[in-house]
Design a protein around this motif. Structure first.
Motif, PDB file in Angstrom:
ATOM      1  N   GLY A  20       5.046 -26.019 -53.159  1.00  0.00           N
ATOM      2  CA  GLY A  20       3.834 -25.535 -52.421  1.00  0.00           C
ATOM      3  C   GLY A  20       4.080 -24.873 -51.194  1.00  0.00           C
ATOM      4  N   THR A  35      -3.489 -31.890 -50.828  1.00  0.00           N
ATOM      5  CA  THR A  35      -3.377 -31.704 -52.269  1.00  0.00           C
ATOM      6  C   THR A  35      -4.567 -31.317 -52.742  1.00  0.00           C
ATOM      7  OG1 THR A  35      -3.448 -34.129 -52.821  1.00  0.00           O
ATOM      8  CG2 THR A  35      -1.244 -33.134 -52.723  1.00  0.00           C
ATOM      9  N   HIS A  36      -4.608 -30.749 -54.400  1.00  0.00           N
ATOM     10  CA  HIS A  36      -5.669 -30.395 -54.612  1.00  0.00           C
ATOM     11  C   HIS A  36      -6.601 -31.349 -55.674  1.00  0.00           C
ATOM     12  CE1 HIS A  36      -3.584 -29.759 -58.673  1.00  0.00           C
ATOM     13  NE2 HIS A  36      -2.585 -29.200 -57.879  1.00  0.00           N
ATOM     14  N   ILE A  41      -5.764 -25.943 -58.417  1.00  0.00           N
ATOM     15  CA  ILE A  41      -4.452 -25.715 -58.033  1.00  0.00           C
ATOM     16  C   ILE A  41      -4.462 -25.357 -56.636  1.00  0.00           C
ATOM     17  CG2 ILE A  41      -3.483 -24.709 -60.262  1.00  0.00           C
ATOM     18  CD1 ILE A  41      -4.130 -22.037 -59.506  1.00  0.00           C
ATOM     19  N   ARG A  42      -3.446 -25.311 -55.867  1.00  0.00           N
ATOM     20  CA  ARG A  42      -3.574 -25.172 -54.402  1.00  0.00           C
ATOM     21  C   ARG A  42      -3.877 -23.810 -54.015  1.00  0.00           C
ATOM     22  NH1 ARG A  42       2.056 -23.347 -55.651  1.00  0.00           N
ATOM     23  NH2 ARG A  42       2.923 -21.960 -54.082  1.00  0.00           N
ATOM     24  N   TYR A  63       0.597 -28.636 -51.501  1.00  0.00           N
ATOM     25  CA  TYR A  63       1.354 -28.460 -52.582  1.00  0.00           C
ATOM     26  C   TYR A  63       0.399 -28.810 -54.093  1.00  0.00           C
ATOM     27  CZ  TYR A  63       1.818 -33.649 -52.900  1.00  0.00           C
ATOM     28  OH  TYR A  63       1.568 -34.810 -53.112  1.00  0.00           O
ATOM     29  N   ASP A  64       0.930 -28.429 -54.933  1.00  0.00           N
ATOM     30  CA  ASP A  64       0.670 -28.439 -56.153  1.00  0.00           C
ATOM     31  C   ASP A  64       0.902 -29.921 -56.820  1.00  0.00           C
ATOM     32  OD1 ASP A  64      -0.888 -26.037 -56.919  1.00  0.00           O
ATOM     33  OD2 ASP A  64       1.107 -25.038 -57.494  1.00  0.00           O
ATOM     34  N   TRP A  68       0.820 -29.222 -62.666  1.00  0.00           N
ATOM     35  CA  TRP A  68       0.001 -28.306 -62.400  1.00  0.00           C
ATOM     36  C   TRP A  68       0.450 -27.103 -61.497  1.00  0.00           C
ATOM     37  CZ3 TRP A  68      -5.129 -27.990 -64.329  1.00  0.00           C
ATOM     38  CH2 TRP A  68      -5.324 -29.197 -64.712  1.00  0.00           C
ATOM     39  N   GLY A  69       0.079 -26.036 -61.647  1.00  0.00           N
ATOM     40  CA  GLY A  69       0.599 -25.068 -60.774  1.00  0.00           C
ATOM     41  C   GLY A  69       1.916 -24.481 -60.929  1.00  0.00           C
ATOM     42  N   SER A  71       4.360 -26.633 -59.773  1.00  0.00           N
ATOM     43  CA  SER A  71       5.207 -27.738 -59.576  1.00  0.00           C
ATOM     44  C   SER A  71       5.277 -27.994 -61.224  1.00  0.00           C
ATOM     45  CB  SER A  71       4.474 -28.899 -59.089  1.00  0.00           C
ATOM     46  OG  SER A  71       4.149 -28.553 -57.845  1.00  0.00           O
ATOM     47  N   GLY A 206      -2.542 -18.118 -58.372  1.00  0.00           N
ATOM     48  CA  GLY A 206      -1.883 -19.399 -58.864  1.00  0.00           C
ATOM     49  C   GLY A 206      -1.818 -19.435 -60.636  1.00  0.00           C
ATOM     50  N   TRP A 208      -3.161 -21.212 -63.678  1.00  0.00           N
ATOM     51  CA  TRP A 208      -4.057 -21.946 -64.302  1.00  0.00           C
ATOM     52  C   TRP A 208      -4.879 -21.504 -65.755  1.00  0.00           C
ATOM     53  CZ3 TRP A 208      -9.587 -21.841 -65.301  1.00  0.00           C
ATOM     54  CH2 TRP A 208     -10.296 -23.176 -65.287  1.00  0.00           C
TER      55      TRP A 208
END
Length: 302
Positions: A20, A35-36, A41-42, A63-64, A68-69, A71, A206, A208
């Motif tokens: 992140g 967080t999202h 995603i972040r 952060y992701d 996801w994203g 991470s 990001g 996605w």
């Protein structure tokens, strides 16, 4: 004085690397861990929140979630709230090692699905000094009504996975405007408001794709943040509730807030849809209230 945003990565307890951004300050400051939501995603919709918190003098760690994203984590694009909740504890453990973070003044912040995660984490982790949740997922029971026709396929998906097959996928939003206008597409968020609100996600920088695993839906059905919300106390809680939320029903959020114990505060945004709180006039009202709440409970002057 604030400094330029930095890339960060840290390990969750099981060794998964989460990535992140850290928005640092030059002096010891309160920190907001963000967080999202479920299919986010972040990079999408959250940087304006982080930037405004940072401008107000807070350190911010965004952060992701795992899978996801940017991470790590498998299965990709699967949200497992039990794991995401405990990842917040590891995010806290990492945050206290960062220069500029006052370990005695940390808050958890979550939106939509991560709002529910924040309720769970804040109910257990009394190291934090405040929790902010906006349009939080609070009831798998209400989701089970929306998903009732799909529930048999979720168990079939588990059987297929156990036999070595591929995990099933569910699109997040409709594939076209016409399909979204119908409101009947077999997707996670079938309504037009969600379709229009995801505009820009492919261009936000990001990683996605337009799907979640089918097992994510099963986890959603099990997810009852309202059952934990009374345990957030005595940590101060701010809940931001959109007045016209059809993604997480406004009524379910109000019922959950009623179960929370003091100290608690509500910001009710009359007329706002689930995704309206990220932009425009609703964002401005929202972020102002959040900054005021956080200044009061993780004071910048202490």
């Amino acid at each position: 004085m604030t400094l330029t945003r930095q890339d960060i990565e840290f390990s969750a307890c099981d060794g998964t690397t989460l990535r992140g951004w850290y928005y640092p300050t030059t002096v010891k400051s309160p920190c907001i861990i963000m967080t999202h939501g479920l299919a986010g995603i972040r990079h999408f919709l959250l940087p304006p929140f982080a930037a405004r918190f940072h401008e107000a003098g807070f350190a911010v760690m965004l952060y992701d979630n795992r899978n996801w994203g940017d991470s790590d984590g498998e299965p990709r694009q699967e949200s497992n709230p039990a794991l995401q909740q405990t990842d917040l504890y590891d995010a806290f453990n990492y945050a206290v090692t960062l220069p500029g973070v006052d370990p005695e003044r940390i808050a958890y912040w979550g939106t939509s699905f991560s709002g529910g995660n924040t309720i769970y984490a804040a109910a257990i982790d009394k190291r934090i000094k405040a929790a902010v949740v906006q349009a939080p997922a609070v009831s798998g029971e209400t989701r089970s009504i929306a998903f009732r026709d799909r529930i048999p396929s979720l168990f079939q998906d588990r059987a297929r996975i156990a036999s070595g097959g591929e995990r099933g996928r569910v699109p997040c939003i409709a594939s076209s405007l016409a399909e979204a206008k119908s409101g009947s597409a077999p997707v996670l968020f079938p309504d037009l408001h969600a379709y229009e609100s995801f505009d820009g996600i492919y261009d936000c920088g990001g990683r996605w794709e337009n799907w979640v695993t089918e097992q994510t839906q099963l986890y959603m059905l099990e997810f009852e943040a309202q059952a934990m919300i009374h345990r957030v106390s005595p940590t101060p809680l701010l809940m931001v509730i959109p007045g016209n939320d059809v993604t997480v029903r406004t009524s379910s959020q109000l019922e959950a807030f009623a179960k929370a114990q003091e100290p608690k505060q509500m910001l009710f945004l009359e007329g706002a849809g689930h995704f309206d709180i990220y932009r425009g006039k609703y964002f401005e009202e929202n972020i102002a209230a959040q900054i005021e709440f956080l200044r009061r409970h993780i004071s910048l002057t202490n």
